[in-house]
Design a protein around this motif. Structure first.
Motif, PDB file in Angstrom:
ATOM      1  N   LYS B 115     -51.804  86.728  46.650  1.00 30.43           N
ATOM      2  CA  LYS B 115     -50.678  86.716  45.714  1.00 30.43           C
ATOM      3  C   LYS B 115     -51.030  85.991  44.414  1.00 30.43           C
ATOM      4  N   GLY B 116     -52.174  85.305  44.405  1.00 30.65           N
ATOM      5  CA  GLY B 116     -52.576  84.582  43.194  1.00 30.65           C
ATOM      6  C   GLY B 116     -51.677  83.399  42.887  1.00 30.65           C
ATOM      7  N   VAL B 117     -51.288  82.653  43.923  1.00 30.20           N
ATOM      8  CA  VAL B 117     -50.445  81.466  43.703  1.00 30.20           C
ATOM      9  C   VAL B 117     -51.082  80.244  44.370  1.00 30.20           C
ATOM     10  N   VAL B 118     -50.545  79.084  43.981  1.00 26.83           N
ATOM     11  CA  VAL B 118     -51.012  77.817  44.552  1.00 26.83           C
ATOM     12  C   VAL B 118     -50.323  77.570  45.895  1.00 26.83           C
ATOM     13  N   LEU B 119     -51.117  77.163  46.888  1.00 21.56           N
ATOM     14  CA  LEU B 119     -50.561  76.673  48.150  1.00 21.56           C
ATOM     15  C   LEU B 119     -51.226  75.332  48.416  1.00 21.56           C
ATOM     16  N   VAL B 120     -50.434  74.265  48.431  1.00 23.31           N
ATOM     17  CA  VAL B 120     -51.002  72.939  48.705  1.00 23.31           C
ATOM     18  C   VAL B 120     -50.161  72.190  49.722  1.00 23.31           C
ATOM     19  N   GLU B 121     -50.868  71.415  50.551  1.00 20.57           N
ATOM     20  CA  GLU B 121     -50.207  70.532  51.506  1.00 20.57           C
ATOM     21  C   GLU B 121     -49.982  69.190  50.812  1.00 20.57           C
ATOM     22  N   ALA B 287     -47.368  64.879  42.482  1.00 23.78           N
ATOM     23  CA  ALA B 287     -46.522  65.811  41.728  1.00 23.78           C
ATOM     24  C   ALA B 287     -47.207  66.207  40.413  1.00 23.78           C
ATOM     25  N   ARG B 288     -47.832  65.242  39.773  1.00 24.29           N
ATOM     26  CA  ARG B 288     -48.515  65.489  38.494  1.00 24.29           C
ATOM     27  C   ARG B 288     -49.687  66.457  38.689  1.00 24.29           C
ATOM     28  N   VAL B 289     -50.478  66.160  39.737  1.00 25.46           N
ATOM     29  CA  VAL B 289     -51.677  66.951  40.009  1.00 25.46           C
ATOM     30  C   VAL B 289     -51.308  68.392  40.379  1.00 25.46           C
ATOM     31  N   PHE B 290     -50.256  68.556  41.160  1.00 24.69           N
ATOM     32  CA  PHE B 290     -49.853  69.899  41.580  1.00 24.69           C
ATOM     33  C   PHE B 290     -49.336  70.717  40.392  1.00 24.69           C
ATOM     34  N   ALA B 291     -48.622  70.065  39.489  1.00 21.31           N
ATOM     35  CA  ALA B 291     -48.140  70.781  38.292  1.00 21.31           C
ATOM     36  C   ALA B 291     -49.332  71.249  37.460  1.00 21.31           C
ATOM     37  N   ALA B 292     -50.323  70.373  37.335  1.00 18.60           N
ATOM     38  CA  ALA B 292     -51.521  70.730  36.564  1.00 18.60           C
ATOM     39  C   ALA B 292     -52.236  71.923  37.199  1.00 18.60           C
ATOM     40  N   LEU B 293     -52.288  71.941  38.535  1.00 20.31           N
ATOM     41  CA  LEU B 293     -52.912  73.067  39.248  1.00 20.31           C
ATOM     42  C   LEU B 293     -52.229  74.376  38.889  1.00 20.31           C
ATOM     43  N   PHE B 297     -53.873  77.457  36.535  1.00 24.05           N
ATOM     44  CA  PHE B 297     -54.305  78.182  37.728  1.00 24.05           C
ATOM     45  C   PHE B 297     -55.595  78.970  37.535  1.00 24.05           C
ATOM     46  N   ASP B 298     -55.765  79.580  36.362  1.00 20.53           N
ATOM     47  CA  ASP B 298     -56.904  80.469  36.163  1.00 20.53           C
ATOM     48  C   ASP B 298     -58.196  79.746  35.791  1.00 20.53           C
ATOM     49  N   GLU B 299     -58.096  78.446  35.534  1.00 21.27           N
ATOM     50  CA  GLU B 299     -59.309  77.723  35.122  1.00 21.27           C
ATOM     51  C   GLU B 299     -60.240  77.480  36.305  1.00 21.27           C
ATOM     52  N   LYS B 300     -61.542  77.439  35.987  1.00 24.70           N
ATOM     53  CA  LYS B 300     -62.549  77.289  37.036  1.00 24.70           C
ATOM     54  C   LYS B 300     -62.380  75.974  37.801  1.00 24.70           C
ATOM     55  N   LYS B 305     -60.855  72.775  42.625  1.00 23.40           N
ATOM     56  CA  LYS B 305     -60.037  71.735  43.253  1.00 23.40           C
ATOM     57  C   LYS B 305     -59.201  72.313  44.383  1.00 23.40           C
ATOM     58  N   LEU B 306     -58.610  73.458  44.091  1.00 27.52           N
ATOM     59  CA  LEU B 306     -57.751  74.115  45.071  1.00 27.52           C
ATOM     60  C   LEU B 306     -58.562  74.452  46.321  1.00 27.52           C
ATOM     61  N   LYS B 307     -59.771  74.960  46.101  1.00 25.18           N
ATOM     62  CA  LYS B 307     -60.645  75.276  47.239  1.00 25.18           C
ATOM     63  C   LYS B 307     -60.955  74.022  48.043  1.00 25.18           C
ATOM     64  N   GLU B 308     -61.248  72.941  47.320  1.00 29.17           N
ATOM     65  CA  GLU B 308     -61.601  71.675  47.974  1.00 29.17           C
ATOM     66  C   GLU B 308     -60.433  71.173  48.818  1.00 29.17           C
ATOM     67  N   TRP B 309     -59.232  71.172  48.250  1.00 28.18           N
ATOM     68  CA  TRP B 309     -58.072  70.659  48.989  1.00 28.18           C
ATOM     69  C   TRP B 309     -57.693  71.568  50.150  1.00 28.18           C
ATOM     70  N   THR B 310     -57.870  72.875  49.947  1.00 21.53           N
ATOM     71  CA  THR B 310     -57.599  73.804  51.048  1.00 21.53           C
ATOM     72  C   THR B 310     -58.584  73.563  52.183  1.00 21.53           C
ATOM     73  N   ALA B 311     -59.849  73.370  51.819  1.00 19.40           N
ATOM     74  CA  ALA B 311     -60.869  73.108  52.840  1.00 19.40           C
ATOM     75  C   ALA B 311     -60.551  71.810  53.580  1.00 19.40           C
ATOM     76  N   LEU B 312     -60.147  70.784  52.821  1.00 17.48           N
ATOM     77  CA  LEU B 312     -59.788  69.507  53.435  1.00 17.48           C
ATOM     78  C   LEU B 312     -58.573  69.676  54.350  1.00 17.48           C
ATOM     79  N   GLY B 313     -57.547  70.351  53.842  1.00 18.55           N
ATOM     80  CA  GLY B 313     -56.330  70.571  54.634  1.00 18.55           C
ATOM     81  C   GLY B 313     -56.637  71.314  55.919  1.00 18.55           C
TER      82      GLY B 313
END
Lengths: 335, 335
Positions: B115-121, B287-293, B297-300, B305-313
């Motif tokens: 879907k091209g969206v952010v999912l974070v825990e 909250a700040r970090v998630f808004a920045a994500l 969203f399209d930046e490398k 970061k998203l990959k890293e946090w998903t892997a950690l989660g």
């Protein structure tokens, strides 16, 4: 009652502390010191005006004038030296861990009974006033939720292990390692305070020499668990905690308890509980109590105390053995 | 960059803290609050000038003006609500524990990618400056000897359990219990600081409702173990410790770290290590970090970061699942 004639096996620092404590009680005189090295036996005994330094083990153990032997050799030698001493009709005070498996405890305690002498494991902290005070406090807790008991102190002898050596306290040959050396104090506290656990699991971090350098043990009781943290390859300053739904008891340590506090579980407020002043020599009480045991051996109270401590020692040893097996720790005792 | 329109599911105290933090960052506006009770949705949203209070879940989730959903419902509802939100094309911030098993994480993260969206825990503490500072300190340790990480705090809702009730946080139906609620913070710390363990064992003390009220977990790494102590039926004031042969690092807590000290293993002397001031609202950074994500969203860098946090989660979740299985904790997720 005459002054007990004491013989000492083992010349490490714990023997110094015990002999100082024993002389302080005025119930003992240091009669003889055994060591394989005459030099060591002499230099150990000198400050305490020891009468004899002996290198012949049989001569020492059968010495007619010795009443009681204090055994503080490497752990792996305790059993055979205890049996030899008992066979010679001596009272025996053996440093913790007295034995490495339950068969040894059984054999030794049966022999002590047959010979009509005292056999006690020197678990000094259980004789401290404050240790007993904590036990009373625990008995008044509502719905115990377990405990975390810690004794973790870096041993400078681990430096030697890292340099490729194998000091006794880190050697499987002498039943060394963190569980046998420091874990046993937390285990004695757990079994004294909560009874013998139903299950015991040990997660050991082994070092190059094959013994455990550090680890976490879990003792399972019907309604709660007790977690033991101990080690000789790292240092912890964690106090120990005993949990209930109303309050948490916090003690600075399980040996040489000098501070007891109550933490309110709801608001985390902390209140100090008045206790006895900490002993200057933590072995004094133990030395005093053991002399009394020997000197009143035939009295009913003494026999009851001896039974109680033997039962406790055996329960600790059974649990120690379960922990050892669960972590696959092998010593030179055929088990 | 426009202000993110935030929708909130769940009106418990953590939602309050998150919304306060989110508004403080000025990156979000509270657009809508969902609750099954209109009253609750309204009274929650009012102090934050929420535009809408919604009781129809489908209407809420498909609301055209919502950019991002913050999901802080009972744990057992996170997965289906996350999937619904992702299907509606929303960015999702889901409270810890996001999911109760690895299959759920996998399905949700694949959908988010499609879907091209952010999912974070929302594991807030890993975004704290001091949490990262501790990680740096750990990386400079010589021969790590493990750690003891603690988060144990009596929950007043346990009073209800003792009175025969089953509040969500103590219910298997909603994936409650000590591990899911507080243990996960210690687990996030362990996996962030030491990586994913090879083995994970959990000794749980279960309460009347079937969940774990308290427990000890052991995470096994090749060279050391990490012990986690957590619970909701008792209170601990133990700090957390990370061991090495030279020094022990001591932190007051794993969440909201306000004090870091170094203990010398040889002489037990303690030295304070300068760190950042503790955050006033511990969710602000998150909250700040998630808004920045979301906004980049399209930046490398963001994608990394998203990959890293998903892997950690996911690594945390795999370990959480192992712990849960080892203690035989059943939730309503078919596993």
């Amino acid at each position: 009652m005459s002054v007990l004639q004491l013989g000492v096996i083992g010349t490490s620092s714990i023997s110094d502390v015990f002999v100082q404590a024993a002389l302080e009680t005025k119930a003992y005189e240091l009669k003889a010191v055994y060591s394989r090295s005459l030099e060591k036996a002499k230099s150990f005994g000198e400050p305490y005006h020891a009468k004899e330094a002996i290198v012949d083990f049989d001569a020492f153990i059968n010495h007619k004038e010795l009443d009681v032997l204090y055994i503080a050799s490497p752990n792996g030698l305790h059993f055979e030296q205890t049996i030899a001493g008992l066979n010679a009709g001596k009272h025996i005070i053996v440093e913790k861990p007295a034995f490495t498996n339950p068969d040894q405890w059984e054999e030794a305690s049966q022999l002590a009974e047959a010979k009509g002498v005292v056999l006690v494991e020197a678990a000094r902290h259980i004789h401290e006033d404050n240790f007993k005070k904590v036990k009373e406090e625990i008995q008044s807790l509502d719905q115990i939720q377990g405990a975390t008991l810690t004794y973790m102190k870096y041993s400078s002898r681990y430096d030697l292990v890292l340099q490729g050596e194998e000091p006794n306290i880190f050697s499987t040959k002498f039943a060394g390692g963190a569980l046998m050396d420091l874990g046993i104090y937390t285990l004695y506290a757990a079994v004294s305070w909560f009874g013998e656990p139903e299950e015991a699991h040990y997660f050991a971090q082994k070092v190059r020499t094959g013994v455990d350098g550090k680890g976490t043990a879990i003792l399972r009781y019907p309604d709660y668990d007790v977690t033991l943290l101990f080690g000789k390859t790292a240092t912890s300053l964690l106090p120990s905690e005993i949990y209930s739904i109303d309050k948490t008891l916090r003690v600075n340590a399980v040996v040489g308890i000098a501070k007891l506090e109550e933490i309110n579980t709801r608001d985390a407020s902390v209140k100090e509980v008045p206790i006895h002043p900490a002993a200057e020599n933590t072995l004094y009480e133990e030395a005093r109590v053991f002399a009394a045991l020997i000197n009143t051996f035939d009295e009913k109270d003494t026999q009851e105390k001896l039974k109680e401590w033997t039962a406790l020692g055996k329960a600790v040893n059974r649990t120690l053995f379960k922990l050892r097996k669960s972590a696959d720790l092998s010593f030179n005792d055929g088990q």
